[in-house]
Design an enzyme around this catalytic site. Structure first.
Site, PDB file in Angstrom:
ATOM      1  N   CYS A  56       0.824  -1.208   0.000  1.00  0.00           N
ATOM      2  CA  CYS A  56       0.000   0.000   0.000  1.00  0.00           C
ATOM      3  C   CYS A  56       0.857   1.257   0.000  1.00  0.00           C
ATOM      4  O   CYS A  56       1.686   1.445   0.894  1.00  0.00           O
ATOM      5  CB  CYS A  56      -0.909  -0.011   1.229  1.00  0.00           C
ATOM      6  SG  CYS A  56      -1.800   1.533   1.496  1.00  0.00           S
ATOM      7  N   TYR A  87      -5.812   5.536  -8.557  1.00  0.00           N
ATOM      8  CA  TYR A  87      -6.949   4.737  -8.109  1.00  0.00           C
ATOM      9  C   TYR A  87      -8.243   5.177  -8.792  1.00  0.00           C
ATOM     10  O   TYR A  87      -9.090   4.347  -9.136  1.00  0.00           O
ATOM     11  CB  TYR A  87      -7.097   4.840  -6.591  1.00  0.00           C
ATOM     12  CG  TYR A  87      -6.030   4.085  -5.841  1.00  0.00           C
ATOM     13  CD1 TYR A  87      -6.196   2.745  -5.526  1.00  0.00           C
ATOM     14  CD2 TYR A  87      -4.844   4.710  -5.466  1.00  0.00           C
ATOM     15  CE1 TYR A  87      -5.206   2.037  -4.856  1.00  0.00           C
ATOM     16  CE2 TYR A  87      -3.849   4.013  -4.795  1.00  0.00           C
ATOM     17  CZ  TYR A  87      -4.041   2.678  -4.498  1.00  0.00           C
ATOM     18  OH  TYR A  87      -3.052   1.985  -3.846  1.00  0.00           O
TER      19      TYR A  87
END
Length: 305
Positions: free
Chosen positions: A45, A174
């Protein structure tokens, strides 16, 4: 996208707000105590990666422990399990990060995200905002002799650059990858590459985004760039250009990577297994690509072909 149904609005991905925002060392927050706090991260992440780099750059490894989640996340969320890499939680013995969220708020109904700063005394989440955690590490935990990632004289410009980076680049990949309409995807990709172009212009003028000294904004850019060619370019369809095609961005990435404590936080096995193995709507087979070849090391430091 089915994985994040509550964060999709008219085909666009809108990231949920961070739920826990207590501040160690400030009025109303818990005190600064060596060894009391624990950081839960995923090496895959980018948001958690930034907190891990800051922890390392500020020399906090011995005072703030870490637990690393398994890179493949399923419907139960981030897991700590035996097996590949032995990603056990040595702090609380959690099997899933959701246990930390529900111990803090049994009524929590959002997505269980990393990073998490956990209070081992109160047995609760202190903060799950990467922005807060990075600044907290500097202001509450770092020694006066540590490097300053938030210099006061650059505060206004740094805030503007960081916000722009978040909107166009960090979250932009994203927004592109999770878009479910053509218009939402194209808007996100255009914004993303405008943002990258703006960062490239800055990096043509100076070593780092705000001058000759590294600040936390640089880490925001680095954590996206280091994943870009391996994941975002293909998996998220951010394929107008690669980082390797942009000399200022490639030079910047190669300058940040060898800084003490940074290279150790980069794990391409976790990065690729997470994205290609978790987002099955985007990659139904779950096959993890072998490439591309690493380009983040300075020329001459790696092997040939």
């Amino acid at each position: 996208m089915a994985e994040f149904p509550d964060e999709m609005k008219e085909g666009q991905f809108e990231r949920q707000e961070d739920a826990f925002r207590m501040w160690v060392g400030k009025a109303g927050g818990p005190p600064v105590v060596d060894g009391r706090y624990h950081l839960y991260v995923s090496l895959a992440c980018p948001w958690a990666h930034r907190t891990l780099i800051v922890r390392s750059l500020l020399g906090l490894e011995s005072s703030i422990g870490i637990s690393i989640a398994d890179p493949v996340r399923d419907e139960r969320g981030w897991a700590f399990r035996e097996g590949h890499g032995h990603h056990r939680d040595e702090a609380e013995g959690f099997h899933f990060l959701s246990e930390a969220y529900l111990a803090t708020d049994p009524g929590f109904r959002g997505r269980y995200t990393v990073p998490v700063l956990w209070d081992r005394v109160e047995k609760r989440i202190v903060n799950n905002s990467e922005d807060d955690i990075c600044r907290m590490f500097q202001e509450s935990f770092a020694s006066p002799a540590a490097r300053d990632l938030f210099p006061l004289h650059l505060a206004e410009e740094q805030a503007e650059v960081s916000d722009y980076l978040y909107q166009t680049v960090n979250n932009g990949v994203y927004r592109a990858g999770f878009a479910t309409t053509q218009n939402a995807y194209e808007e996100a990709v255009r914004d993303l590459f405008l943002g990258l172009d703006e960062m490239a212009v800055r990096l043509e003028r100076s070593t780092f985004l705000l001058g000759e000294h590294l600040v936390e904004s640089d880490l925001r850019l680095f954590c996206t760039l280091i994943r870009f060619d391996s994941v975002y370019h293909g998996h998220f369809k951010c394929n107008l250009r690669r980082v390797v095609d942009c000399p200022p961005l490639l030079r910047f990435m190669r300058d940040v990577y060898p800084l003490p404590g940074v290279a150790e936080t980069v794990n391409f096995d976790h990065i690729k297994r997470h994205y290609y193995g978790t987002h099955r709507e985007l990659n139904p087979s779950g096959i993890v690509p072998l490439g591309p070849a690493a380009v983040f090391e300075k020329p001459g430091t790696g092997g040939g072909c």
